[in-house]
Design a protein around this motif. Structure first.
Motif, short mmCIF file in Angstrom:
data_model
loop_
_atom_site.label_atom_id
_atom_site.label_comp_id
_atom_site.label_asym_id
_atom_site.label_seq_id
_atom_site.Cartn_x
_atom_site.Cartn_y
_atom_site.Cartn_z
N ARG A 64 0.37 6.87 14.19
CA ARG A 64 -0.51 6.56 16.33
C ARG A 64 0.51 6.75 16.86
N ASN A 117 -7.20 2.42 -1.19
CA ASN A 117 -6.24 1.63 -0.04
C ASN A 117 -6.44 1.64 1.40
N LEU A 129 -7.56 2.08 11.49
CA LEU A 129 -6.78 1.36 10.27
C LEU A 129 -6.21 0.78 11.10
N GLN A 150 0.71 -1.42 0.37
CA GLN A 150 0.04 0.18 0.38
C GLN A 150 0.76 1.81 0.22
N LEU A 200 1.71 3.21 1.96
CA LEU A 200 1.42 4.45 3.04
C LEU A 200 1.89 4.56 4.42
N LEU A 253 0.28 11.00 17.10
CA LEU A 253 -0.97 11.28 17.21
C LEU A 253 -2.01 11.88 18.61
N ARG A 254 -1.48 11.45 19.96
CA ARG A 254 -2.06 11.73 21.47
C ARG A 254 -0.69 12.02 21.72
N PRO A 313 -6.14 7.35 11.86
CA PRO A 313 -5.20 5.92 11.73
C PRO A 313 -5.57 4.74 12.91
N ASP A 314 -6.55 5.01 14.02
CA ASP A 314 -6.98 3.64 15.11
C ASP A 314 -7.34 2.93 14.50
N ILE A 336 0.87 5.53 6.76
CA ILE A 336 -0.76 5.56 8.46
C ILE A 336 -0.03 5.05 9.50
#
Ligand code: B12
Lengths: 512, 224
Positions: free
Chosen positions: A444, B122, B79, A436, A438, A447-448, B76-77, A440
């Motif tokens: 995580r 995707n 995924l 893919q 990515l 993220l926070r 994102p979580d 992404i």
């Protein structure tokens, strides 16, 4: 631990070193020729006693021409502290400002006469009566001491407010020239644990408000160590005049050794030359004159180089804080203060617009961003203020807080170093081998962590702009959160010892 | 005991931990086995794959979906959880096949000819896999003949087409026509998506559904 503010890594500067020095030199010339006109006798005596040439001016009001020699100014600049501490009821809210460190604190103020209420009436579409929308309507009215309490309360909870300058002039029927100061100090201090700065309405009240602060922190010595209050005095009226009463107040504040902002507010076009060179040389001379007087009264008095320069608007010759030149002058002043190593009180965010909306957002954000980037230590950034300092709106203050958070995020230092790069390379080499392609899954861990900024906090859903309604809900939430009032015992002592306090301000005696 | 491990699988799905190396939403489970290791352990203990799927994986995803709709979780979580579930499904697939258990079905997905946009495609693929579908990703810029060939040979129940350009979205209509010509149209539900596509366009070209995002796709599929 003092408040963190925002340390601006590489502050934005407009002036070259040569331009800064030229402004300084011309200011020195201004201080001797034409010098200042003083309407205050004591200032004349003090300056004269230290070598300033003084000449009486004929006219209705007694006044004197004072010529301040350069070496007097330079000595004063030597005596003025490079670091100023502004204390707070809650010591975690202390502000520490170093003249050579561009750490920005965000401060409310100034004092407005009008308080703007907001409500949301429903409107029906004429063409299609099934369609309704709610539109904010703003209603101006005279400010009261209750409003001041509310404003102090909200500002206690607004994260980006580092210090509190009273935002609204209290105009209740039972407020008089004599009891105004004690009530505005008490209303502010009782609803907010951050540093409190204020002007003084009556010099007679100076000792009462200082006593109030001493009672709160636990005595004279404690107040010296933790100056929870400070003063702002506009002792020089542009062009180049020591005003009688404010100068008297300034001298008394300096005698007590309390921190004070020496501010000048020339208006380019009316009370200062219309072009940048002229207003800059003049405002700098005016602020230096004030600082010099203060250091002669009491060497070492903590002072802030206060600048509220503004350009005149051509349709009314009133102030135009929304004009872009106003931001330029302010940034120049930040640079001048840094040249002298004295912490700077600067101005941004004041807008010409009378109500919250597109104009106010653009005007205030424009100056907030650029002036903050220049790194003033004490940024009077006009939380909630509208209509050139005449109107205060709580809703706008809530919006401003969110926007300052964005500016704070923006001013973070870049994290580009070897470990960051190694981690990034590792990610790239891994991702290109996946189908893919990515990144992404690497989001995580950050993220926070606070490392990535959030979406606009008042974003609505769908096709309507819900910014005001969402901010209004947040405003109500903040008002519902309690604040830490001055405790019962101290409150009782304050009401016993300080004359003129309105009984309804005593939260322990309200009978509820 | 079997209940415990399923509960732990569910917790790891909620945390979005595919393997023991993943941190998760917080570090409360750091270092412990993730969904992949736990699924293997469960199979070794002869726990039924159906139980793992319904009470572990799907139940976990349900919670993730709820957290997403209350804005506690971000994409994102979602995924991460979907990928964990997808990996578990890969492990369970042979077991389910040998036991003749029906899966939710085969979902083929492709970005149409002439179009190389694939971020959205995707994301849809990962989330559908996480929702229990057997996803076959044909890639980007996929020629119509290749799509038709895949439908003929592999007989997926669902076909997802993605296009982000107004110039390539017409290629979706071409694919549907080709399926008709090859008498394959009735064998497969066609879902279309991508920024250029709209509800009206989907109807115009005779697609079965237009999906604004992956969540819409899950809803549509549940309705079949
Ligand atoms: C990122 C991007 C690119 C990247 C693509 C990288 C990649 N790996 O995909 C790059 C830079 C390579 C690129 C290239 C081009 N791009 Co481009 N691109 C975009 C952009 C900014 C975002 C697309 C995206 O990834 N969105 C994020 C994902 C998550 O959203 P999504 O794709 O819409 O998918 C979601 C839903 O739509 C749905 N969905 C999507 N597909 C499917 C399928 C199914 C079955 C289902 C159920 C759901 C579904 O679910 C997804 C998840 O929620 C869009 C602008 C836009 N607003 O869409 C332009 C845009 C699509 N690109 C555009 C253009 C013009 C191009 C180029 C032609 C530019 C050029 N001149 O070279 C080339 C195209 C080359 C080619 N042959 O395809 C135009 C298209 C205009 C038009 N006429 O249609 C757009 C709209 C930008 C614009 N306004 O000009 N692009």
């Amino acid at each position: 631990m003092p408040r963190e503010g925002i340390l601006v890594d590489r502050p934005y500067e407009r002036l070259t070193r040569e331009q800064v020095e030229l402004i300084h030199q011309v200011s020195m010339q201004i201080l001797t020729d034409p010098g200042l006109i003083s309407f205050n006798r004591e200032a004349v005596d003090i300056l004269h006693g230290h070598g300033a040439a003084v000449e009486s001016i004929a006219g209705d009001h007694q006044s004197w021409q004072v010529k301040i020699p350069e070496q007097l100014v330079l000595k004063a600049l030597d005596n003025a502290p490079r670091t100023v501490k502004l204390g707070a009821r809650n010591p975690d809210n202390t502000l520490i400002m170093h003249g050579d460190e561009p750490r920005v604190y965000f401060i409310t103020g100034s004092e407005t006469n009008i308080w703007l209420d907001v409500h949301f009436p429903t409107y029906v579409n004429k063409a299609d009566p099934t369609r309704e929308i709610r539109i904010p309507e703003f209603k101006p009215r005279r400010g009261t001491v209750d409003d001041l309490c509310q404003s102090a309360h909200i500002c206690e909870h607004l994260e980006m407010v580092d210090g509190y300058i009273r935002t609204v002039n209290i105009q209740d029927r039972d407020i008089t020239g004599d009891n105004k100061d004690v009530n505005k100090f008490f209303a502010s201090l009782n609803n907010n644990t951050k540093h409190f700065m204020s002007g003084l309405t009556s010099l007679k009240q100076l000792d009462n408000v200082v006593r109030m602060a001493e009672l709160i922190v636990g005595g004279k010595k404690a107040l010296e160590e933790n100056p929870i209050i400070s003063f702002i005095t506009c002792l020089v009226k542009s062009p180049l005049q020591f005003v009688d009463d404010t100068t008297a107040t300034f001298i008394e504040v300096c005698r007590r050794g309390l921190p004070v902002a020496v501010s000048s507010s020339p208006q380019a076009g009316t009370t200062a030359p219309i072009k940048e060179a002229g207003i800059m040389a003049q405002i700098n001379a005016e602020v230096l004159a004030g600082i010099t007087l203060g250091q002669l009264v009491k060497p070492g008095t903590p002072v802030l180089y206060g600048s509220v320069p503004v350009r005149a608007r051509m349709d009314t010759l009133g102030d135009s804080y929304g004009s872009v030149e106003t931001s330029q002058y302010n940034i120049d002043c930040v640079q001048m203060a840094r040249f002298y190593g004295i912490p700077n009180y600067s101005t941004s965010g004041v807008c010409d617009s009378k109500i919250p909306g597109q104009q106010s957002s653009i005007e205030r954000l424009f100056s907030d961003i650029v002036v903050a980037m220049s790194g003033p230590q004490y940024l009077h950034c006009a939380f909630g203020l509208l209509d050139c300092n005449s109107v205060f709106c709580l809703l706008q203050a809530v919006l401003d807080d969110a926007h300052f958070k964005m500016i704070k995020f923006f001013l973070r230092q870049p994290r580009i170093d070897q470990p960051e790069m190694e981690a990034a390379l590792k990610q790239m080499r891994a991702v290109v081998t996946t189908p893919q392609k990515l990144y992404i899954s690497y989001i995580r861990p950050v993220l926070r962590s606070g490392e990535i900024s959030g979406i606009y906090p008042f974003e609505g859903s769908g096709e309507t702009d819900d910014v005001f309604e969402i901010a209004y809900e947040q405003m109500k939430d903040l008002l519902a959160r309690p604040v830490e009032h001055i405790d019962r015992k101290i409150t009782a002592r304050i009401f016993e010892e300080i004359p003129g306090l309105l009984p309804r301000l005593n939260v322990y005696e309200r009978g509820s | 005991m079997s209940k415990d491990i399923i509960a732990i699988i569910r917790e790891n799905v909620i945390q979005g931990r595919k393997t023991q190396d993943d941190i998760g939403i917080d570090d409360s489970l750091a270092g412990t086995p993730g969904v992949v290791e736990l699924t293997q352990q469960a199979l070794e203990r002869n726990i039924s794959p159906q139980g793992i799927i319904t009470e572990g994986l799907t139940a976990g995803m349900q919670v993730v979906g709820e957290k997403f709709s209350t804005k506690e979780y971000f994409i994102p979580d979602m995924l991460a959880s979907a990928e964990a579930v997808g990996a578990a499904m890969d492990i369970l697939k042979p077991v389910l096949e040998s036991a003749n258990v029906e899966t939710k079905g085969k979902f083929a997905i492709a970005t149409v000819k002439g179009d190389i946009h694939d971020i959205g495609k995707n994301i849809v693929a990962i989330l559908l896999k996480g929702a229990g579908y057997e996803v076959h990703d044909l890639g980007t810029d996929v020629p119509t003949e290749q799509v038709v060939e895949f439908v003929r040979e592999e007989k997926p129940g669902y076909l997802g087409l993605s296009a982000l350009l107004t110039t390539t979205m017409i290629e979706m209509g071409v694919v549907i026509k080709a399926l008709e010509e090859n008498k394959l149209r009735s064998s497969v539900k066609v879902l279309v998506g991508g920024a250029a596509v709209s509800e009206e366009f989907a109807q115009e070209i005779g697609a079965d559904a237009y999906c604004i995002d992956a969540f819409a796709a899950i809803k549509v599929l549940e309705g079949y």
